[in-house]
Scaffold this active site. Structure first.
Site, PDB file in Angstrom:
ATOM      1  N   ARG A  87      42.095  13.322  14.761  1.00 25.37           N
ATOM      2  CA  ARG A  87      42.028  13.224  13.297  1.00 25.37           C
ATOM      3  C   ARG A  87      41.168  12.028  12.887  1.00 25.37           C
ATOM      4  O   ARG A  87      40.356  12.114  11.967  1.00 25.37           O
ATOM      5  CB  ARG A  87      43.432  13.091  12.710  1.00 25.37           C
ATOM      6  CG  ARG A  87      43.434  12.847  11.198  1.00 25.37           C
ATOM      7  CD  ARG A  87      44.835  12.822  10.653  1.00 25.37           C
ATOM      8  NE  ARG A  87      45.449  14.153  10.718  1.00 25.37           N
ATOM      9  CZ  ARG A  87      46.755  14.380  10.739  1.00 25.37           C
ATOM     10  NH1 ARG A  87      47.598  13.353  10.729  1.00 25.37           N
ATOM     11  NH2 ARG A  87      47.222  15.614  10.781  1.00 25.37           N
ATOM     12  N   LYS A 126      49.388  18.682  16.591  1.00 24.33           N
ATOM     13  CA  LYS A 126      50.637  19.453  16.605  1.00 24.33           C
ATOM     14  C   LYS A 126      50.570  20.617  15.610  1.00 24.33           C
ATOM     15  O   LYS A 126      50.962  21.738  15.940  1.00 24.33           O
ATOM     16  CB  LYS A 126      51.824  18.537  16.297  1.00 24.33           C
ATOM     17  CG  LYS A 126      52.032  17.427  17.332  1.00 24.33           C
ATOM     18  CD  LYS A 126      53.283  16.631  17.080  1.00 24.33           C
ATOM     19  CE  LYS A 126      53.199  15.789  15.817  1.00 24.33           C
ATOM     20  NZ  LYS A 126      52.137  14.773  15.874  1.00 24.33           N
ATOM     21  N   THR A 127      50.090  20.354  14.401  1.00 21.44           N
ATOM     22  CA  THR A 127      49.973  21.426  13.414  1.00 21.44           C
ATOM     23  C   THR A 127      48.970  22.477  13.874  1.00 21.44           C
ATOM     24  O   THR A 127      49.197  23.688  13.724  1.00 21.44           O
ATOM     25  CB  THR A 127      49.544  20.853  12.052  1.00 21.44           C
ATOM     26  OG1 THR A 127      50.512  19.894  11.613  1.00 21.44           O
ATOM     27  CG2 THR A 127      49.429  21.953  11.008  1.00 21.44           C
ATOM     28  N   THR A 177      57.129  13.055  15.341  1.00 18.94           N
ATOM     29  CA  THR A 177      56.516  11.836  15.863  1.00 18.94           C
ATOM     30  C   THR A 177      57.559  10.928  16.491  1.00 18.94           C
ATOM     31  O   THR A 177      57.205   9.924  17.111  1.00 18.94           O
ATOM     32  CB  THR A 177      55.809  11.068  14.725  1.00 18.94           C
ATOM     33  OG1 THR A 177      56.764  10.790  13.684  1.00 18.94           O
ATOM     34  CG2 THR A 177      54.670  11.891  14.151  1.00 18.94           C
ATOM     35  N   ASP A 199      57.467  20.822  10.340  1.00 24.65           N
ATOM     36  CA  ASP A 199      56.883  19.512  10.608  1.00 24.65           C
ATOM     37  C   ASP A 199      57.912  18.421  10.301  1.00 24.65           C
ATOM     38  O   ASP A 199      58.795  18.598   9.471  1.00 24.65           O
ATOM     39  CB  ASP A 199      55.638  19.320   9.735  1.00 24.65           C
ATOM     40  CG  ASP A 199      54.732  18.224  10.254  1.00 24.65           C
ATOM     41  OD1 ASP A 199      54.956  17.728  11.379  1.00 24.65           O
ATOM     42  OD2 ASP A 199      53.793  17.852   9.528  1.00 24.65           O
TER      43      ASP A 199
END
Length: 364
Positions: free
Chosen positions: A237, A84-85, A178, A129
């Protein structure tokens, strides 16, 4: 569920205490975020996976550029570690605009948000975020800012308070969450484009591993990349984190090149098995199978048997076990599936047998 323990539940879900220490945890601390920055793709063409989201987002951005306008506000939802980032930074890069990064927990007052909004440049991208953790007053201020590019700044208190309208330059808000269900409908409705990030397929994670290995200048073969990808829980990640740990092992114990054997041996050292389960996951399954015969067993009892807080078991370990089909949540408690018995190499007891723990679950 204990809904009164919101703080503990939020920390566990967002990768707080207990999750940070896990090699297969999806959260990232400040040091890891710095390492990730070097591995992030810089354009939609470089971004691996999320094919539908990329295609839709590409249309949104190209249409905005053709009109000479700012892009619609974008909401990205999905589990931690899915990109997302990275996508927010790509949006800014594709639009040729600067990006401002902040988070919901950092905005506790409407004044905090007003200070950020008033300093934005025209066309700038504001990445927010964990937008679901923003305070309610700031949330309500954001409604008008997103829709009318204007905020009302309250000066003074009580009857003498006055509202001073402040015009804002057009900007693009990119929100990441999230837990999309925690966003109020008025806020969700103000996003012009909403995308849900899915977990990655093993083949997509192999491409992520190969790309990251090239950037890290690490030699890796196809089988080695597949071994790492298969243990990465569908999350880039985690794949990058496992790659770095396997790289360390290969440099110390081998010639620096990553093969299937090297990857498997290295990840065994770090206690990550073939399906991506770590010590905590296996401890939950071992307790459920060996101590309670496969269940059903209550969450609190299971947590005591594992020696962890119930929030850690429920929010850190269980989601992946449920997604992998190894554990089921039932009204009577947690129950192991046949796949859990097979994964640990155990034979399930006959239903109704002493110690089976399953009498009457699926029948008399």
């Amino acid at each position: 569920m204990d809904w009164d323990d919101t703080g503990s539940r939020t920390r566990a879900t967002d990768g707080g205490e207990g999750a940070e220490e896990r090699l297969v945890g999806a959260a990232a601390d400040g040091e890891e975020q710095a390492v990730e920055a070097a591995l992030r793709p810089k354009s939609l063409g470089e971004f691996v996976g999320q094919e539908r989201v990329r295609e839709q987002l590409d249309l949104v951005l190209k249409a905005a550029l053709a009109r000479g306008a700012t892009a619609d506000h974008v909401l990205l939802s999905g589990a931690p570690g899915l990109g997302k980032t990275t996508l927010s930074m790509i949006i800014a890069a594709e639009m040729g605009a600067p990006i401002r990064i902040t988070s919901g927990p950092a905005i506790q007052h409407a004044g905090d948000l007003a200070a950020i909004l008033s300093s934005l440049q025209e066309g700038e991208v504001l990445f927010l975020d964990e937008i679901h953790r923003m305070s309610r007053p700031a949330e309500e201020m954001l409604y008008m800012a997103m829709e009318d590019f204007r905020v009302d700044v309250i000066v003074g208190k009580g009857p003498g308070a006055t509202a001073i309208p402040l015009e804002l330059p057009p900007f693009t808000l990119v929100g990441a969450t999230t837990r999309a269900g925690l966003l109020p409908p008025p806020l969700r409705d103000r996003f012009g484009f909403t995308a849900h990030m899915e977990f990655y397929a093993p083949a997509e994670l192999e491409r992520v591993v190969h790309r990251s290995a090239q950037l890290l200048d690490v030699a890796i073969d196809t089988a080695g990349a597949a071994e790492i990808a298969g243990r990465s829980r569908g999350t880039p990640r985690i794949a990058n984190r496992l790659l770095r740990r396997v790289r360390d092992y290969a440099q110390v114990k081998a010639d620096g090149a990553i093969t299937e054997e090297i990857a498997a041996t290295a990840l065994a050292v770090y206690e990550v098995d073939g399906r991506g389960l770590d010590r905590l996951d296996r401890a939950v399954l071992h307790a459920l199978l060996k101590l309670f015969g496969g269940g059903p067993v209550g969450l609190s009892t299971l947590a005591v048997a594992v020696g962890e807080e119930r929030e850690t078991v429920e929010e850190v370990a269980e989601p992946f076990l449920v997604r992998e089909g190894l554990l089921a949540r039932t009204p009577r408690g947690r129950v192991a599936t046949p796949a859990a018995w097979a994964h640990l190499g155990l034979v399930p007891p006959q239903a109704g047998a002493p110690g089976s723990g399953q009498q009457g679950l699926f029948g008399a």
